[in-house]
Design a protein around this motif. Sequence first.
Motif, PDB file in Angstrom:
ATOM      1  N   ALA A  40       0.850  -1.199   0.000  1.00  0.00           N
ATOM      2  CA  ALA A  40       0.000   0.000   0.000  1.00  0.00           C
ATOM      3  C   ALA A  40       0.881   1.243   0.000  1.00  0.00           C
ATOM      4  CB  ALA A  40      -0.915   0.014   1.219  1.00  0.00           C
ATOM      5  N   TYR A  41       0.561   2.170  -0.884  1.00  0.00           N
ATOM      6  CA  TYR A  41       1.300   3.420  -0.991  1.00  0.00           C
ATOM      7  C   TYR A  41       0.319   4.586  -0.856  1.00  0.00           C
ATOM      8  CZ  TYR A  41       5.107   0.612  -2.960  1.00  0.00           C
ATOM      9  OH  TYR A  41       6.097  -0.332  -3.147  1.00  0.00           O
ATOM     10  N   LEU A  42       0.758   5.628  -0.151  1.00  0.00           N
ATOM     11  CA  LEU A  42      -0.057   6.830   0.012  1.00  0.00           C
ATOM     12  C   LEU A  42       0.717   8.021  -0.536  1.00  0.00           C
ATOM     13  CD1 LEU A  42      -2.511   8.401   1.144  1.00  0.00           C
ATOM     14  CD2 LEU A  42      -1.268   8.552   3.325  1.00  0.00           C
ATOM     15  N   PHE A  43       0.117   8.716  -1.513  1.00  0.00           N
ATOM     16  CA  PHE A  43       0.737   9.892  -2.126  1.00  0.00           C
ATOM     17  C   PHE A  43      -0.038  11.133  -1.679  1.00  0.00           C
ATOM     18  CE2 PHE A  43       1.304   6.331  -5.107  1.00  0.00           C
ATOM     19  CZ  PHE A  43       2.693   6.253  -5.099  1.00  0.00           C
ATOM     20  N   THR A  46      -0.531  18.891  -2.749  1.00  0.00           N
ATOM     21  CA  THR A  46      -1.563  19.768  -3.288  1.00  0.00           C
ATOM     22  C   THR A  46      -1.980  19.324  -4.681  1.00  0.00           C
ATOM     23  OG1 THR A  46      -2.128  22.082  -3.694  1.00  0.00           O
ATOM     24  CG2 THR A  46       0.086  21.366  -4.295  1.00  0.00           C
ATOM     25  N   ARG A  47      -3.009  19.970  -5.214  1.00  0.00           N
ATOM     26  CA  ARG A  47      -3.521  19.547  -6.512  1.00  0.00           C
ATOM     27  C   ARG A  47      -2.514  19.838  -7.611  1.00  0.00           C
ATOM     28  NH1 ARG A  47      -2.526  24.121  -6.305  1.00  0.00           N
ATOM     29  NH2 ARG A  47      -3.551  25.940  -7.204  1.00  0.00           N
ATOM     30  N   GLY A  48      -2.499  18.918  -8.583  1.00  0.00           N
ATOM     31  CA  GLY A  48      -1.710  19.133  -9.780  1.00  0.00           C
ATOM     32  C   GLY A  48      -0.220  18.920  -9.642  1.00  0.00           C
ATOM     33  N   VAL A  49       0.228  18.170  -8.618  1.00  0.00           N
ATOM     34  CA  VAL A  49       1.669  17.951  -8.466  1.00  0.00           C
ATOM     35  C   VAL A  49       2.089  16.551  -8.889  1.00  0.00           C
ATOM     36  CG1 VAL A  49       1.958  19.667  -6.660  1.00  0.00           C
ATOM     37  CG2 VAL A  49       1.354  17.327  -6.031  1.00  0.00           C
ATOM     38  N   GLY A  50       1.124  15.693  -9.283  1.00  0.00           N
ATOM     39  CA  GLY A  50       1.491  14.404  -9.854  1.00  0.00           C
ATOM     40  C   GLY A  50       1.128  13.177  -9.046  1.00  0.00           C
ATOM     41  N   LYS A  51       0.183  13.273  -8.131  1.00  0.00           N
ATOM     42  CA  LYS A  51      -0.179  12.103  -7.304  1.00  0.00           C
ATOM     43  C   LYS A  51      -0.757  10.986  -8.164  1.00  0.00           C
ATOM     44  CE  LYS A  51      -2.981  14.474  -4.732  1.00  0.00           C
ATOM     45  NZ  LYS A  51      -2.793  15.772  -5.418  1.00  0.00           N
ATOM     46  N   LYS A 151      -2.412  -4.478  -5.021  1.00  0.00           N
ATOM     47  CA  LYS A 151      -1.675  -3.304  -4.559  1.00  0.00           C
ATOM     48  C   LYS A 151      -2.658  -2.142  -4.402  1.00  0.00           C
ATOM     49  CE  LYS A 151       2.386  -5.301  -4.866  1.00  0.00           C
ATOM     50  NZ  LYS A 151       3.150  -5.696  -3.659  1.00  0.00           N
ATOM     51  N   PHE A 152      -2.541  -1.454  -3.279  1.00  0.00           N
ATOM     52  CA  PHE A 152      -3.369  -0.270  -3.036  1.00  0.00           C
ATOM     53  C   PHE A 152      -2.526   0.992  -3.219  1.00  0.00           C
ATOM     54  CE2 PHE A 152      -5.922  -3.388  -0.687  1.00  0.00           C
ATOM     55  CZ  PHE A 152      -7.196  -3.037  -1.106  1.00  0.00           C
ATOM     56  N   LEU A 153      -3.016   1.899  -4.055  1.00  0.00           N
ATOM     57  CA  LEU A 153      -2.384   3.200  -4.272  1.00  0.00           C
ATOM     58  C   LEU A 153      -3.391   4.270  -3.873  1.00  0.00           C
ATOM     59  CD1 LEU A 153      -0.785   2.585  -7.800  1.00  0.00           C
ATOM     60  CD2 LEU A 153       0.152   2.027  -5.544  1.00  0.00           C
ATOM     61  N   LEU A 154      -3.095   4.990  -2.791  1.00  0.00           N
ATOM     62  CA  LEU A 154      -4.009   5.995  -2.255  1.00  0.00           C
ATOM     63  C   LEU A 154      -3.442   7.386  -2.528  1.00  0.00           C
ATOM     64  CD1 LEU A 154      -4.660   4.345   1.239  1.00  0.00           C
ATOM     65  CD2 LEU A 154      -5.706   3.788  -0.968  1.00  0.00           C
ATOM     66  N   ALA A 155      -4.306   8.317  -2.843  1.00  0.00           N
ATOM     67  CA  ALA A 155      -3.894   9.698  -3.112  1.00  0.00           C
ATOM     68  C   ALA A 155      -4.813  10.650  -2.365  1.00  0.00           C
ATOM     69  CB  ALA A 155      -3.930  10.002  -4.610  1.00  0.00           C
ATOM     70  N   GLN A 172       4.211   6.264   2.914  1.00  0.00           N
ATOM     71  CA  GLN A 172       3.715   7.596   2.573  1.00  0.00           C
ATOM     72  C   GLN A 172       4.780   8.402   1.833  1.00  0.00           C
ATOM     73  OE1 GLN A 172       1.961   9.668   5.843  1.00  0.00           O
ATOM     74  NE2 GLN A 172       1.816  11.617   4.759  1.00  0.00           N
ATOM     75  N   PHE A 173       4.374   9.047   0.723  1.00  0.00           N
ATOM     76  CA  PHE A 173       5.253   9.911  -0.059  1.00  0.00           C
ATOM     77  C   PHE A 173       4.604  11.296  -0.163  1.00  0.00           C
ATOM     78  CE2 PHE A 173       6.313   5.650  -1.472  1.00  0.00           C
ATOM     79  CZ  PHE A 173       7.704   5.668  -1.482  1.00  0.00           C
ATOM     80  N   ALA A 174       5.316  12.293   0.350  1.00  0.00           N
ATOM     81  CA  ALA A 174       4.816  13.679   0.293  1.00  0.00           C
ATOM     82  C   ALA A 174       5.371  14.353  -0.957  1.00  0.00           C
ATOM     83  CB  ALA A 174       5.233  14.437   1.539  1.00  0.00           C
ATOM     84  N   LEU A 175       4.503  14.736  -1.860  1.00  0.00           N
ATOM     85  CA  LEU A 175       4.917  15.379  -3.104  1.00  0.00           C
ATOM     86  C   LEU A 175       5.038  16.887  -2.889  1.00  0.00           C
ATOM     87  CD1 LEU A 175       3.885  12.571  -4.018  1.00  0.00           C
ATOM     88  CD2 LEU A 175       3.174  13.655  -6.145  1.00  0.00           C
ATOM     89  N   LYS A 176       6.069  17.461  -3.458  1.00  0.00           N
ATOM     90  CA  LYS A 176       6.377  18.876  -3.243  1.00  0.00           C
ATOM     91  C   LYS A 176       5.610  19.766  -4.232  1.00  0.00           C
ATOM     92  CE  LYS A 176      11.149  17.672  -2.047  1.00  0.00           C
ATOM     93  NZ  LYS A 176      12.573  17.849  -2.438  1.00  0.00           N
ATOM     94  N   PRO A 177       5.201  20.949  -3.785  1.00  0.00           N
ATOM     95  CA  PRO A 177       4.659  21.922  -4.746  1.00  0.00           C
ATOM     96  C   PRO A 177       5.745  22.352  -5.729  1.00  0.00           C
ATOM     97  CG  PRO A 177       4.162  22.555  -2.472  1.00  0.00           C
ATOM     98  CD  PRO A 177       5.158  21.450  -2.397  1.00  0.00           C
ATOM     99  N   MET A 178       5.333  22.704  -6.930  1.00  0.00           N
ATOM    100  CA  MET A 178       6.281  23.125  -7.960  1.00  0.00           C
ATOM    101  C   MET A 178       6.681  24.584  -7.739  1.00  0.00           C
ATOM    102  SD  MET A 178       6.489  20.420  -9.853  1.00  0.00           S
ATOM    103  CE  MET A 178       5.559  18.901 -10.105  1.00  0.00           C
TER     104      MET A 178
END
Length: 580
Positions: A40-43, A46-51, A151-155, A172-178
């Motif tokens: 299981a992965y959690l992304f 914010t919106r539009g960063v590629g989750k 496999k579970f992929l959560l966003a 858990q993966f925290a995606l950065k704002p652009m």
Amino acid sequence: MSYQVLARKYRPKNFAELVGQEHVARALSNALIQNRLHHAYLFTGTRGVGKTTIARILAKCLNCETGISAQPCGVCQSCQEINQGRYIDLIEIDAASNTGVDDVREVIENAQYMPSRGQYKVYLIDEVHMLSKAAFNALLKTLEEPPAHVKFLLATTDPQKIPVTVLSRCLQFALKPMSPERVVTHLQSVLQQETINFEMGALWELGRAANGSMRDALSLTDQAIAFGQGALLESEVRDMLGSIDRQLVYQVLTAIHTGDASHVLHVIQQLAEQSVDFQGALAALISYLHRIALAQLLPDAIDNSEGDKDHVLALADDISPEDIQLYYQIALHGRRDLPLAITPRQGFEMCLLRMLTFKPVPTKPTGLAKSQHSASAALAQVKASLPKASHAVPSASLAVRAQETQTVVSTVLANPVSVASVASLESDLPAPVTPTTTATILPFQPAPVPEVLWTPQRWYAWVMKSGLTGMVLTLAKHALLQGQQQGVAVLEVSPRYDVLVTQSYDTLKARVLQDFPKLELQLTLVEPVAETPLQIEERLLAELKQRAEQEFLADPTVKALIHTFNAHLVPDSLIVGDKR
């Protein structure tokens, strides 16, 4: 063929095309290469960063017909179907629309069945934080121990709303704002591929307006292309977005610094003609001031994420840190008071006029400072006219010498100079001699002794016993008083402390005149020519500490301890007075 929007056309198809999320791509690629896959992965982000994009790339990596790989082929049927959003073993669920426990139970029941075509059945649950509490509880057991083929992929954009019991079961993966700089670089590449003309200023406007979202940036670019009829011009993009011209913010700060009120009002008129939001204009000014203050403290910390690095560094060199802090405070208060103004423009104008009004103006050289130059010239002229010292002087010359001495003293009293100048002058006077003739001579009348002059030590002694406290004491310690103790004296203060002078000089002056009522005190903002009380205090303390360390190390007991235990004295560990 129908037009495909840029956000979909240039959606990354693999980790190599991913923009701005290198830390996530690296971790997932290594896990795929080493076959250390979590269930299981959690992304988050914010919106539009590629989750969702990353989740689809991961699903492609797991089900590519060439095998599990960090670089899917992109041409097999599975890869193409995932790109087109119709792969049967990739189940995308919108949790915002399927929030109930029954929806989750359906997922749990179907999870036990093997995938139809691929190696894994992948469940992509978008906006997972929208699930109800009961739905989360129903999902927990399956999420912790799913079948080997699932496999579970959560966003989610709001991970704080996800129960900790779910978070503990996911990687858990925290995606950065652009950053605007990264967005601009990507837009430049996209527009070059699309063969569309653009101005870099227009891309910076789009990069800032995207607010960290690459999808928003591409959508705004589509809108700007249509608005500009196939070209992106900075002025047109700014009109479309209703954004502030950063060049005008730079101009208004420069005008305030130089005291050019007419240019400040001219810039305000330009902003009004662009129909800008003055609340936003004030916010842009505050942001600009913050970057300048940061550049003054840590120049290397300033990047070009706003496209204004050169202007920021230039203003950081031109404007003093005290002025920047004053402008920032006035702008903050102005933003708070803006809704109370009759019109937003009037409130914005008053805020800028307040900066012009309260900007500390360096004090011009006082009359005493100007007179010192003429006094020095007069002294030099008198010294040149004095007779050279000799072992014998005619008796008639004694009368001349007395008159010349009177002239010198009168010059000194009329033009206050430093003690060093007086001492230098006295050293050039002919030494008194015994007359060599018996002729009648004029009696020598000693000149009146000039009153006591201020010295750094006298000023230090007065400051230490004055009873001053707080900011007034701080100003006194950074200042140096020179001149006569009962005549004209000048208080020298470094221009770096002009704000401190503005707030505390009147109180300090009143306290000095209390002890010296006949004193005529003048202020000048120059670097003190001798030690200030603070520098004297620091020097005396350093000497005291050095002497204490020497005496301590000379003690026989201490010497024995150092020799026996190979000990050493910890710097600044000795107590000197009330200092440690």
